[in-house]
Design a protein around this motif. Structure first.
Motif, short mmCIF file in Angstrom:
data_model
loop_
_atom_site.label_atom_id
_atom_site.label_comp_id
_atom_site.label_asym_id
_atom_site.label_seq_id
_atom_site.Cartn_x
_atom_site.Cartn_y
_atom_site.Cartn_z
N ALA A 2 49.16 25.90 1.51
CA ALA A 2 50.62 25.92 1.54
C ALA A 2 51.13 27.35 1.46
O ALA A 2 50.59 28.20 0.78
N LEU A 28 58.45 22.70 2.28
CA LEU A 28 57.36 21.91 2.84
C LEU A 28 57.87 20.62 3.48
O LEU A 28 57.38 20.21 4.54
N ARG A 31 59.26 21.53 6.81
CA ARG A 31 58.25 21.89 7.80
C ARG A 31 57.37 20.73 8.20
O ARG A 31 57.10 20.50 9.40
N ASP A 32 56.91 19.94 7.22
CA ASP A 32 55.90 18.91 7.47
C ASP A 32 56.41 17.49 7.28
O ASP A 32 55.68 16.54 7.56
N GLY A 36 54.35 13.87 5.17
CA GLY A 36 53.25 14.78 5.47
C GLY A 36 53.01 15.83 4.41
O GLY A 36 52.19 16.74 4.60
N THR A 37 53.70 15.74 3.28
CA THR A 37 53.57 16.72 2.21
C THR A 37 53.05 16.06 0.95
O THR A 37 53.62 15.06 0.48
N ARG A 116 65.40 17.00 10.38
CA ARG A 116 64.46 15.91 10.16
C ARG A 116 65.17 14.68 9.58
O ARG A 116 64.99 13.55 10.03
#
Length: 211
Positions: A2, A28, A31-32, A36-37, A116
């Motif tokens: 990370a 995070l 981004r993911d 996904g984190t 998102r």
């Protein structure tokens, strides 16, 4: 591995371990994605243990909610930075839009998270969109009470107008930039790059009502 939390993500007076965890999660999640984190990734980015995250937030879902509440707070702070008596009534809404735009420009993780959340979210009551809608509704009530906002539309219509103005640019400006890059020879580099302005006409006969 990370990434560490970038400087400027946290507010200057908000550097506690709990805030570092929340800010790392924002980066995070943006981004993911939330799914996904892992909490382990958040812990590594924040420089804390997973146990400390559980101590402060309990679950990843509670941590996500804290992230979203912090985003709403940032919007509220941006709006409040333009007091009702700070400029002519006809400029208040535009100035608040600009304050929100400036906040977003300085907070790329919030922009990515919003993209998102708004494009992938399930649209549940009480989610980020719902909270931001309620914040906009409160803004409309305050503007009306101060005699600044028009009453020719319903509060819901005015909230829709505010949010389309603010988020329309957020989503579509990258498209404007991308298309502009396809025609570099046709765009004078000495001029300001094309900037998107979004307006919503709820009723053609009343389209000049900004709020």
């Amino acid at each position: 591995m990370a990434r560490p939390v970038p400087a400027g993500t946290a507010r200057a007076d908000d550097i506690t371990a709990k805030a570092r965890i929340r800010n790392a999660a924002l980066e995070l999640f943006a981004r993911d994605g939330v799914e996904g984190t892992s909490l382990r990734a958040v812990a590594a980015a924040a420089g804390v243990t997973v146990g400390l995250i559980v101590h402060h937030y309990g679950t990843k879902e509670a941590l996500r909610e804290a992230v979203e509440l912090a985003i709403v707070e940032r919007f509220a702070d941006a709006i409040a930075s333009v007091p009702l008596d700070s400029r002519p009534a006809g400029r208040i809404a535009a100035a608040r839009d600009e304050a929100v735009a400036d906040m977003l420009a300085a907070s790329p993780a919030i922009v990515d998270y919003l993209r998102r959340a708004l494009l992938d979210g399930g649209g549940e009551q009480g989610d980020l969109v719902s909270r931001l809608s309620q914040l906009s509704a409160q803004q409309v009530h305050d503007l009306r009470a101060a005699g600044v906002a028009s009453t020719n539309h319903t509060v819901g219509e005015q909230v829709l107008t505010i949010m389309v103005r603010q988020f329309g640019r957020l989503f579509l400006q990258p498209l404007v930039d991308r298309i502009s890059h396809e025609f570099p020879e046709d765009i004078d580099p000495s001029r300001t790059p094309p900037r998107l302005t979004v307006e919503l006409a709820l009723d053609a006969s009343r389209a000049d009502d900004r709020d």
